[in-house]
Design an enzyme around this catalytic site. Structure first.
Site, PDB file in Angstrom:
ATOM      1  N   GLN A  72       9.977  22.054  17.570  1.00 36.65           N
ATOM      2  CA  GLN A  72       9.877  20.607  17.371  1.00 36.65           C
ATOM      3  C   GLN A  72       8.763  20.050  18.251  1.00 36.65           C
ATOM      4  O   GLN A  72       8.476  18.862  18.211  1.00 36.65           O
ATOM      5  CB  GLN A  72      11.204  19.927  17.734  1.00 36.65           C
ATOM      6  CG  GLN A  72      12.373  20.416  16.900  1.00 36.65           C
ATOM      7  CD  GLN A  72      13.690  19.904  17.432  1.00 36.65           C
ATOM      8  OE1 GLN A  72      14.148  18.812  17.100  1.00 36.65           O
ATOM      9  NE2 GLN A  72      14.301  20.690  18.308  1.00 36.65           N
ATOM     10  N   ASN A  73       8.179  20.907  19.063  1.00 33.11           N
ATOM     11  CA  ASN A  73       7.218  20.437  20.064  1.00 33.11           C
ATOM     12  C   ASN A  73       5.817  20.279  19.474  1.00 33.11           C
ATOM     13  O   ASN A  73       5.454  20.975  18.538  1.00 33.11           O
ATOM     14  CB  ASN A  73       7.173  21.411  21.248  1.00 33.11           C
ATOM     15  CG  ASN A  73       8.536  21.555  21.906  1.00 33.11           C
ATOM     16  OD1 ASN A  73       9.377  20.662  21.776  1.00 33.11           O
ATOM     17  ND2 ASN A  73       8.766  22.680  22.552  1.00 33.11           N
ATOM     18  N   HIS A 104       7.330  19.227  13.772  1.00 37.19           N
ATOM     19  CA  HIS A 104       6.974  17.805  13.987  1.00 37.19           C
ATOM     20  C   HIS A 104       5.474  17.642  14.116  1.00 37.19           C
ATOM     21  O   HIS A 104       4.985  16.715  14.747  1.00 37.19           O
ATOM     22  CB  HIS A 104       7.728  17.241  15.205  1.00 37.19           C
ATOM     23  CG  HIS A 104       9.203  17.164  14.955  1.00 37.19           C
ATOM     24  ND1 HIS A 104      10.131  16.917  15.920  1.00 37.19           N
ATOM     25  CD2 HIS A 104       9.911  17.334  13.798  1.00 37.19           C
ATOM     26  CE1 HIS A 104      11.351  16.927  15.396  1.00 37.19           C
ATOM     27  NE2 HIS A 104      11.241  17.187  14.117  1.00 37.19           N
ATOM     28  N   CYS A 124      -4.823   8.929   7.857  1.00 41.66           N
ATOM     29  CA  CYS A 124      -4.535   7.492   7.839  1.00 41.66           C
ATOM     30  C   CYS A 124      -3.046   7.269   7.567  1.00 41.66           C
ATOM     31  O   CYS A 124      -2.452   7.911   6.706  1.00 41.66           O
ATOM     32  CB  CYS A 124      -5.360   6.819   6.724  1.00 41.66           C
ATOM     33  SG  CYS A 124      -4.932   5.074   6.516  1.00 41.66           S
ATOM     34  N   CYS A 174      -3.145   5.182   3.784  1.00 42.56           N
ATOM     35  CA  CYS A 174      -3.508   5.856   2.514  1.00 42.56           C
ATOM     36  C   CYS A 174      -3.484   7.379   2.642  1.00 42.56           C
ATOM     37  O   CYS A 174      -3.818   8.088   1.702  1.00 42.56           O
ATOM     38  CB  CYS A 174      -4.904   5.382   2.061  1.00 42.56           C
ATOM     39  SG  CYS A 174      -6.229   6.021   3.101  1.00 42.56           S
ATOM     40  N   CYS A 208      -9.569   2.609   3.987  1.00 40.58           N
ATOM     41  CA  CYS A 208      -8.736   1.397   3.785  1.00 40.58           C
ATOM     42  C   CYS A 208      -8.550   0.607   5.081  1.00 40.58           C
ATOM     43  O   CYS A 208      -7.777  -0.351   5.118  1.00 40.58           O
ATOM     44  CB  CYS A 208      -7.365   1.814   3.240  1.00 40.58           C
ATOM     45  SG  CYS A 208      -6.282   2.493   4.505  1.00 40.58           S
ATOM     46  N   GLY A 254      16.316  24.884  24.425  1.00 38.93           N
ATOM     47  CA  GLY A 254      15.660  23.676  24.920  1.00 38.93           C
ATOM     48  C   GLY A 254      15.614  22.508  23.961  1.00 38.93           C
ATOM     49  O   GLY A 254      14.625  21.789  23.883  1.00 38.93           O
ATOM     50  N   THR A 255      16.710  22.283  23.240  1.00 36.03           N
ATOM     51  CA  THR A 255      16.734  21.127  22.336  1.00 36.03           C
ATOM     52  C   THR A 255      18.112  20.477  22.350  1.00 36.03           C
ATOM     53  O   THR A 255      19.123  21.135  22.544  1.00 36.03           O
ATOM     54  CB  THR A 255      16.377  21.525  20.884  1.00 36.03           C
ATOM     55  OG1 THR A 255      16.502  20.373  20.038  1.00 36.03           O
ATOM     56  CG2 THR A 255      17.273  22.640  20.362  1.00 36.03           C
ATOM     57  N   ASN A 297      20.354  26.701  26.835  1.00 33.63           N
ATOM     58  CA  ASN A 297      20.088  25.267  27.015  1.00 33.63           C
ATOM     59  C   ASN A 297      20.804  24.789  28.266  1.00 33.63           C
ATOM     60  O   ASN A 297      21.819  25.373  28.667  1.00 33.63           O
ATOM     61  CB  ASN A 297      20.578  24.477  25.791  1.00 33.63           C
ATOM     62  CG  ASN A 297      19.831  23.163  25.640  1.00 33.63           C
ATOM     63  OD1 ASN A 297      18.613  23.119  25.471  1.00 33.63           O
ATOM     64  ND2 ASN A 297      20.570  22.060  25.742  1.00 33.63           N
ATOM     65  N   CYS A 343      16.110  27.680  30.584  1.00 25.92           N
ATOM     66  CA  CYS A 343      15.834  28.714  29.571  1.00 25.92           C
ATOM     67  C   CYS A 343      14.928  29.817  30.111  1.00 25.92           C
ATOM     68  O   CYS A 343      15.092  30.984  29.755  1.00 25.92           O
ATOM     69  CB  CYS A 343      15.252  28.115  28.289  1.00 25.92           C
ATOM     70  SG  CYS A 343      13.846  27.042  28.540  1.00 25.92           S
TER      71      CYS A 343
HETATM   72  N1  APR Z   1      15.975  24.885  30.157  1.00 24.60           N
HETATM   73  C1  APR Z   1      16.912  24.730  29.171  1.00 24.60           C
HETATM   74  N2  APR Z   1      17.190  23.539  28.583  1.00 24.60           N
HETATM   75  C2  APR Z   1      16.481  22.471  29.009  1.00 24.60           C
HETATM   76  C3  APR Z   1      15.481  22.544  30.020  1.00 24.60           C
HETATM   77  C4  APR Z   1      15.249  23.825  30.595  1.00 24.60           C
HETATM   78  N3  APR Z   1      14.321  24.009  31.564  1.00 24.60           N
HETATM   79  N4  APR Z   1      14.971  21.300  30.222  1.00 24.60           N
HETATM   80  C5  APR Z   1      15.619  20.481  29.352  1.00 24.60           C
HETATM   81  N5  APR Z   1      16.522  21.172  28.631  1.00 24.60           N
HETATM   82  C6  APR Z   1      17.397  20.692  27.549  1.00 24.60           C
HETATM   83  C7  APR Z   1      17.990  19.332  27.777  1.00 24.60           C
HETATM   84  O1  APR Z   1      19.221  19.444  28.449  1.00 24.60           O
HETATM   85  C8  APR Z   1      18.165  18.847  26.343  1.00 24.60           C
HETATM   86  O2  APR Z   1      19.402  19.296  25.805  1.00 24.60           O
HETATM   87  O3  APR Z   1      16.563  20.583  26.416  1.00 24.60           O
HETATM   88  C9  APR Z   1      17.028  19.525  25.585  1.00 24.60           C
HETATM   89  C10 APR Z   1      15.857  18.591  25.309  1.00 24.60           C
HETATM   90  O4  APR Z   1      16.285  17.647  24.376  1.00 24.60           O
HETATM   91  P1  APR Z   1      15.315  16.440  23.964  1.00 24.60           P
HETATM   92  O5  APR Z   1      14.714  15.855  25.188  1.00 24.60           O
HETATM   93  O6  APR Z   1      16.098  15.554  23.043  1.00 24.60           O
HETATM   94  O7  APR Z   1      14.124  17.129  23.170  1.00 24.60           O
HETATM   95  P2  APR Z   1      14.144  17.642  21.666  1.00 24.60           P
HETATM   96  O8  APR Z   1      15.499  18.192  21.316  1.00 24.60           O
HETATM   97  O9  APR Z   1      12.983  18.531  21.514  1.00 24.60           O
HETATM   98  O10 APR Z   1      13.898  16.292  20.814  1.00 24.60           O
HETATM   99  C11 APR Z   1      13.800  16.453  19.421  1.00 24.60           C
HETATM  100  O11 APR Z   1      13.166  14.133  19.216  1.00 24.60           O
HETATM  101  O12 APR Z   1      11.896  12.337  19.843  1.00 24.60           O
HETATM  102  C12 APR Z   1      12.010  13.347  18.949  1.00 24.60           C
HETATM  103  O13 APR Z   1      10.233  14.271  17.768  1.00 24.60           O
HETATM  104  C13 APR Z   1      10.811  14.237  19.035  1.00 24.60           C
HETATM  105  O14 APR Z   1      10.706  16.631  18.690  1.00 24.60           O
HETATM  106  C14 APR Z   1      11.399  15.597  19.373  1.00 24.60           C
HETATM  107  C15 APR Z   1      12.827  15.453  18.869  1.00 24.60           C
END
Ligand code: APR
Length: 293
Positions: free
Chosen positions: A119-120, A139, A147, A150, A175, A212-213, A237, A269
């Site tokens: 997602q990064n 993403h 643009c 358009c 545009c 990490g999400t 995570n 992670c």
């Molecule tokens: N190791 C493991 N987990 C980690 C670490 C780390 N060093 N640092 C942060 N985290 C975890 C946090 O606890 C959290 O659960 O990673 C997760 C990050 O979540 P978000 O900040 O919400 O990021 P993400 O999930 O990528 O967001 C998704 O939201 O704003 C939109 O488009 C943007 O792609 C992004 C999407």
């Protein structure tokens, strides 16, 4: 047998289970799903970690709500917050891939990676050496621009120059609409490549590794529920998130192996990956990959 370093001997059961799976050579179609948490150790803040996350640090833009900075409608009316943020965040070469990015590249080198869905927008997977074919930047990315009205393509380098040096939104040559880099804003669809590949990838995946999400943004957060029932799911995570939360209640346990299919290990992670690779005796290859980026 040579005495194992203490860190390996008393590695948590969850990490040992993952190591056993990867050592079995049974998993050749691994799908990886990552978010901003895998780039925090590279110096790029994530979005939602309280206090340090980007969404807690946008006060100076006095936005109606934090996500407005990446909102299509808001950008049309007021591009300045995004322009300011992008000029600070624009992925250059000032960040290097983390151990976790290198682990993904190592899985590909070992012929075990089917695809990594990130997602990064920091392009650290590219820098880590993951091939374009094995990666989906769900993403978008900053390499090209178009643009917002358009959709006409706009030169990516020129877009960067205008945003970073002139601190303003480029205007479409056709545009006059606001141009932005091809990162996916709220209100926009994901790249065609995502929709084209995800259905088959989740059917073919024999192991899912999520790192990490917060699993809060659709449609990427649905991937863990789209893989086959017999596909084990690993979560590295800091916290238990999304569909991994059992019975909707966040388990307080640091790690668990849910007998059917889920393995969760709480923590950084990079630390989890490093421990896993030391159990697999992959640490030299991992460090070599990471130092070559
Ligand atoms: N190791 C493991 N987990 C980690 C670490 C780390 N060093 N640092 C942060 N985290 C975890 C946090 O606890 C959290 O659960 O990673 C997760 C990050 O979540 P978000 O900040 O919400 O990021 P993400 O999930 O990528 O967001 C998704 O939201 O704003 C939109 O488009 C943007 O792609 C992004 C999407």
């Amino acid at each position: 047998a040579p005495t194992q370093p203490s860190s390996i001997a008393n590695a948590p059961q969850s990490i040992k289970s993952v190591a056993k799976m990867l050592a079995s050579n049974k998993y050749k179609k691994i799908v990886v799903l990552t978010g901003a948490g895998v780039s925090c150790n590279a110096g790029i803040p994530d979005f939602r970690t309280p206090g340090t996350g980007l969404y807690d640090n946008l006060q100076k833009y006095n936005l109606p709500f934090p996500e407005a900075v990446f909102d299509l409608g808001f950008y049309a009316r007021n591009p300045d917050p995004f322009v300011q943020l992008a000029s600070e965040l624009w992925p250059g070469l000032k960040h290097s891939p983390t151990i976790t990015h290198s682990f993904i590249a190592l899985l590909e080198q070992k012929g075990m990676l089917l695809r990594t869905y990130t997602q990064n927008i920091d392009m650290l997977d590219v820098l880590a050496g993951v091939s374009e074919e094995r990666m989906i930047e769900c993403h978008g990315h900053f390499r090209t621009a178009s643009c917002t009205v358009c959709s006409k393509p706009f030169d990516g380098e020129e877009c960067k120059r205008i945003i970073v040096e002139e601190n303003r939104a480029p205007s479409c040559l056709s545009c006059k609409g606001h141009v932005k880099p091809d990162i996916v804003f709220f209100g926009e669809g994901l790249p065609d490549r995502f929709h084209r590949l995800v259905k088959k990838d989740v059917r073919d995946a024999d192991l899912l590794i999520v790192m990490g999400t917060s699993l809060m943004v659709s449609p990427v957060c649905q991937i863990p529920d789209m893989v086959r029932r017999d596909c084990p799911r690993i979560l590295f995570n800091r916290e238990l998130v999304g569909t991994f939360c059992r019975d909707g209640v966040k388990s307080r346990r640091k790690s668990y192996s849910n007998k059917e299919r889920d393995i969760f290990h709480a923590g950084d992670c990079d630390e989890s990956v490093r421990l896993l690779c030391s159990l697999l005796d992959w640490d030299e290859e991992l460090d070599e990959l990471n130092s070559s980026t």
